[in-house]
Scaffold this motif. Structure first.
Motif, PDB file in Angstrom:
ATOM      1  N   SER A  98      -4.371 -24.126  28.769  1.00  0.00           N
ATOM      2  CA  SER A  98      -5.617 -23.471  28.380  1.00  0.00           C
ATOM      3  C   SER A  98      -5.679 -23.261  26.868  1.00  0.00           C
ATOM      4  O   SER A  98      -4.637 -23.130  26.205  1.00  0.00           O
ATOM      5  CB  SER A  98      -5.731 -22.099  29.056  1.00  0.00           C
ATOM      6  OG  SER A  98      -5.765 -22.215  30.462  1.00  0.00           O
ATOM      7  N   ARG A 149      -8.586 -21.229  23.953  1.00  0.00           N
ATOM      8  CA  ARG A 149      -9.861 -20.544  23.735  1.00  0.00           C
ATOM      9  C   ARG A 149     -10.328 -20.821  22.315  1.00  0.00           C
ATOM     10  O   ARG A 149      -9.624 -20.505  21.348  1.00  0.00           O
ATOM     11  CB  ARG A 149      -9.753 -19.036  23.957  1.00  0.00           C
ATOM     12  CG  ARG A 149     -11.126 -18.371  23.923  1.00  0.00           C
ATOM     13  CD  ARG A 149     -11.095 -16.889  24.238  1.00  0.00           C
ATOM     14  NE  ARG A 149     -10.726 -16.090  23.091  1.00  0.00           N
ATOM     15  CZ  ARG A 149     -11.092 -14.818  22.919  1.00  0.00           C
ATOM     16  NH1 ARG A 149     -11.838 -14.215  23.834  1.00  0.00           N
ATOM     17  NH2 ARG A 149     -10.687 -14.152  21.863  1.00  0.00           N
ATOM     18  N   SER A 164     -13.057 -20.162  19.279  1.00  0.00           N
ATOM     19  CA  SER A 164     -13.944 -19.125  18.771  1.00  0.00           C
ATOM     20  C   SER A 164     -14.777 -19.693  17.637  1.00  0.00           C
ATOM     21  O   SER A 164     -14.325 -20.570  16.902  1.00  0.00           O
ATOM     22  CB  SER A 164     -13.147 -17.924  18.255  1.00  0.00           C
ATOM     23  OG  SER A 164     -12.364 -17.348  19.268  1.00  0.00           O
ATOM     24  N   TYR A 185     -17.581 -18.012  22.167  1.00  0.00           N
ATOM     25  CA  TYR A 185     -16.272 -18.447  22.627  1.00  0.00           C
ATOM     26  C   TYR A 185     -16.415 -19.600  23.633  1.00  0.00           C
ATOM     27  O   TYR A 185     -17.434 -19.717  24.318  1.00  0.00           O
ATOM     28  CB  TYR A 185     -15.528 -17.306  23.312  1.00  0.00           C
ATOM     29  CG  TYR A 185     -15.380 -16.070  22.470  1.00  0.00           C
ATOM     30  CD1 TYR A 185     -16.276 -15.002  22.593  1.00  0.00           C
ATOM     31  CD2 TYR A 185     -14.341 -15.954  21.547  1.00  0.00           C
ATOM     32  CE1 TYR A 185     -16.149 -13.862  21.828  1.00  0.00           C
ATOM     33  CE2 TYR A 185     -14.201 -14.821  20.770  1.00  0.00           C
ATOM     34  CZ  TYR A 185     -15.106 -13.779  20.913  1.00  0.00           C
ATOM     35  OH  TYR A 185     -14.969 -12.649  20.141  1.00  0.00           O
ATOM     36  N   GLN A 192     -13.768 -20.731  26.540  1.00  0.00           N
ATOM     37  CA  GLN A 192     -12.498 -20.661  27.245  1.00  0.00           C
ATOM     38  C   GLN A 192     -12.323 -21.949  28.034  1.00  0.00           C
ATOM     39  O   GLN A 192     -13.175 -22.272  28.872  1.00  0.00           O
ATOM     40  CB  GLN A 192     -12.465 -19.455  28.183  1.00  0.00           C
ATOM     41  CG  GLN A 192     -11.204 -19.334  29.009  1.00  0.00           C
ATOM     42  CD  GLN A 192      -9.976 -19.048  28.176  1.00  0.00           C
ATOM     43  OE1 GLN A 192     -10.003 -18.216  27.269  1.00  0.00           O
ATOM     44  NE2 GLN A 192      -8.868 -19.739  28.464  1.00  0.00           N
TER      45      GLN A 192
END
Length: 122
Positions: free
Chosen positions: A17, A19, A21, A79, A81
């Motif tokens: 994973s 994330r 921004s 964001y 994810q």
């Protein structure tokens, strides 16, 4: 002058994973839709996900159920994810600010970030 500053890209193994921004300055963030595009080597840039001013998301089919877009109007930040990443997700990811309250086509983009590389190894 509007500036979009992306962060969070990198190298991750398949199944992992990340994330992303994107912090926006120089504009009223809450009044425009935001989105994430990506461009893989040798391919056209594509819309990955976008979110309206009201918080409604849309996703390209290949990321549905794996990616989640969100926005924090208090922080002027959007964001992305990304879960269960696979090598086909490898690309440069670009943050985009729309001219409008929604974002579905590239001609609606008013401003672009500089891009952040996401590399998924098998």
């Amino acid at each position: 002058q509007v500036q979009l500053m992306e962060s969070g890209g990198g190298l991750v193994q398949a199944g992992g994973s990340l994330r992303l921004s994107c912090a926006v300055s120089g504009s009223i963030f809450s009044s425009r839709a935001m989105g994430w595009y990506r461009q893989a080597p040798g391919k056209q840039r594509e819309l990955v996900a976008s979110i309206t001013t009201g918080g409604s998301p849309i996703y390209t089919d290949s990321v549905k159920g794996r990616f989640t877009i969100s926005r924090d109007n208090a922080k002027n930040t959007v964001y992305l994810q990304m879960n269960n990443l696979n090598p086909v997700d490898t690309a440069v990811y670009y943050c985009a600010r729309s001219k409008y309250t929604g974002l579905t086509v590239e001609k609606s983009v008013a401003d672009w970030g500089q891009g952040t590389q996401v590399t998924v190894s098998s």
